[in-house]
Scaffold this active site. Structure first.
Site, PDB file in Angstrom:
ATOM      1  N   ILE A 241      29.106 -17.203   1.723  1.00  0.00           N
ATOM      2  CA  ILE A 241      28.582 -17.354   0.371  1.00  0.00           C
ATOM      3  C   ILE A 241      28.683 -15.929  -0.461  1.00  0.00           C
ATOM      4  CG2 ILE A 241      27.064 -18.163  -1.406  1.00  0.00           C
ATOM      5  CD1 ILE A 241      26.808 -20.762   0.403  1.00  0.00           C
TER       6      ILE A 241
ATOM      7  N   ASP B 227      18.191  -4.442   5.472  1.00  0.00           N
ATOM      8  CA  ASP B 227      17.314  -5.498   5.931  1.00  0.00           C
ATOM      9  C   ASP B 227      16.376  -6.152   4.843  1.00  0.00           C
ATOM     10  OD1 ASP B 227      15.281  -7.323   7.302  1.00  0.00           O
ATOM     11  OD2 ASP B 227      14.888  -5.931   8.503  1.00  0.00           O
TER      12      ASP B 227
ATOM     13  N   TYR C 247      13.299 -24.976   6.936  1.00  0.00           N
ATOM     14  CA  TYR C 247      14.397 -24.563   6.261  1.00  0.00           C
ATOM     15  C   TYR C 247      14.315 -25.234   4.823  1.00  0.00           C
ATOM     16  CZ  TYR C 247      19.149 -23.630   4.346  1.00  0.00           C
ATOM     17  OH  TYR C 247      20.487 -22.831   3.770  1.00  0.00           O
TER      18      TYR C 247
ATOM     19  N   LYS D  71      13.616 -22.939   1.201  1.00  0.00           N
ATOM     20  CA  LYS D  71      14.494 -23.285  -0.006  1.00  0.00           C
ATOM     21  C   LYS D  71      13.982 -23.876  -1.276  1.00  0.00           C
ATOM     22  CE  LYS D  71      18.441 -20.859   1.805  1.00  0.00           C
ATOM     23  NZ  LYS D  71      18.820 -20.008   1.284  1.00  0.00           N
TER      24      LYS D  71
ATOM     25  N   ILE E 262      28.733 -26.576   2.582  1.00  0.00           N
ATOM     26  CA  ILE E 262      29.713 -25.502   2.539  1.00  0.00           C
ATOM     27  C   ILE E 262      30.302 -24.912   3.815  1.00  0.00           C
ATOM     28  CG2 ILE E 262      30.226 -23.124   1.287  1.00  0.00           C
ATOM     29  CD1 ILE E 262      29.385 -25.653  -0.616  1.00  0.00           C
TER      30      ILE E 262
ATOM     31  N   THR F 113      30.629 -22.255   6.061  1.00  0.00           N
ATOM     32  CA  THR F 113      30.447 -20.589   6.127  1.00  0.00           C
ATOM     33  C   THR F 113      30.084 -20.452   7.482  1.00  0.00           C
ATOM     34  OG1 THR F 113      27.974 -20.910   5.879  1.00  0.00           O
ATOM     35  CG2 THR F 113      29.290 -20.932   3.632  1.00  0.00           C
ATOM     36  N   PRO F 114      29.693 -19.407   8.023  1.00  0.00           N
ATOM     37  CA  PRO F 114      29.297 -19.027   9.219  1.00  0.00           C
ATOM     38  C   PRO F 114      27.896 -19.471   9.679  1.00  0.00           C
ATOM     39  CG  PRO F 114      30.641 -17.247   8.267  1.00  0.00           C
ATOM     40  CD  PRO F 114      30.332 -18.107   7.224  1.00  0.00           C
TER      41      PRO F 114
END
Length: 260
Positions: free
Chosen positions: A19, A64, A156, A160, A191, A193-194
């Protein structure tokens, strides 16, 4: 190349892939000079090269987001080189899927440090420069996991969900001070994504050895479709541009109906 954010300086954390890369490329396409930060130096350099090849303007800094000293250095670098900051996309994040009863304190704290502390530090050090640059927009990348819970994702969810409400509080503080700084959050759904390559698939399906995004979307997304980084980047561009000038403290959900 168009000009919805032409001449503006944008900083995108975690911009080397997924993203973040999508956001960096979209903002550059619309005329912003994009400062991409990440810890994945080789990939960050590749994004800069791709943007420049496409006719855009970008640079890369190692960063970082859990380090306050590095945040101070990055913002100072932007101020010294460009004299301004207009757009801040706090995107850097990780996902650790685990039963909350099995998760180590170290993993809990690492995820908190990147996903939530990193946003706090970005706001703390970035907004004063945006204010002094005449105003602008902060976009904090949250998730649908910041709106609704999910098994094996409680930690998580905590990060978020924290980003979601933190965004609202900061938006109101800026508004109260009459600073011309808007602060909004974006909530992506499923999505491509990696990040999914770093998630233990057994947390979602017993015996699984890889994440099947198409299967996940078919089961959990109302439209049955997997989103792309470009889908999120288009929303970020809207919030970064003057088209959203009357929006602050809001949450833009881009999830094909998952939270409906």
């Amino acid at each position: 190349m168009r000009d919805r954010v032409k001449g503006r300086i944008a900083l995108v954390t975690g911009g080397a892939s997924g993203i973040g890369r999508g956001c960096a490329e979209r903002l550059a396409e619309e005329g912003a000079h994009v400062v991409i930060t990440d810890i994945q130096d080789e990939m960050g350099a590749e994004v800069v090269s791709a943007i420049q090849t496409a006719g855009g303007s970008a640079e890369y800094l190692h960063h970082d987001v859990t380090s306050e000293d590095e945040w101070v250095a990055v913002i100072s670098n932007v101020a010294d080189r460009h004299g301004a900051l207009h757009i801040l996309v706090n995107n850097a994040g990780i996902g650790i899927a685990s039963s909350i009863f099995e998760m180590s304190l170290a993993d809990w704290q690492r995820q908190q440090a990147i996903n939530l502390d990193g946003v706090f530090l970005g706001v703390k050090h970035g907004i004063p420069l945006i204010r002094d640059s005449g105003g602008g927009s902060v976009i904090n990348i949250s998730s649908v996991a910041g709106i609704k819970g999910a098994p094996s994702l409680a930690a998580y969810n905590a990060t978020k969900g924290g980003v979601r409400l933190f965004t609202k509080g900061v938006a109101l503080e800026c508004a109260q001070k009459r600073w011309k700084v808007r602060v909004n959050s974006v909530h992506p759904g499923t999505i491509d994504t990696p990040i999914w390559t770093k998630v233990d698939p057994s947390q979602f399906a017993e015996g699984a050895n890889e994440i099947d995004l198409e299967q996940m979307a078919a089961a959990g997304v109302p439209t049955g479709e997997v989103g792309t980084p470009q889908d999120i980047a288009n929303g970020v561009l809207f919030l970064a541009s003057d088209e959203s000038s009357y929006m602050t403290g809001a949450e833009l959900v881009i999830d094909a109906g998952m939270c409906a």
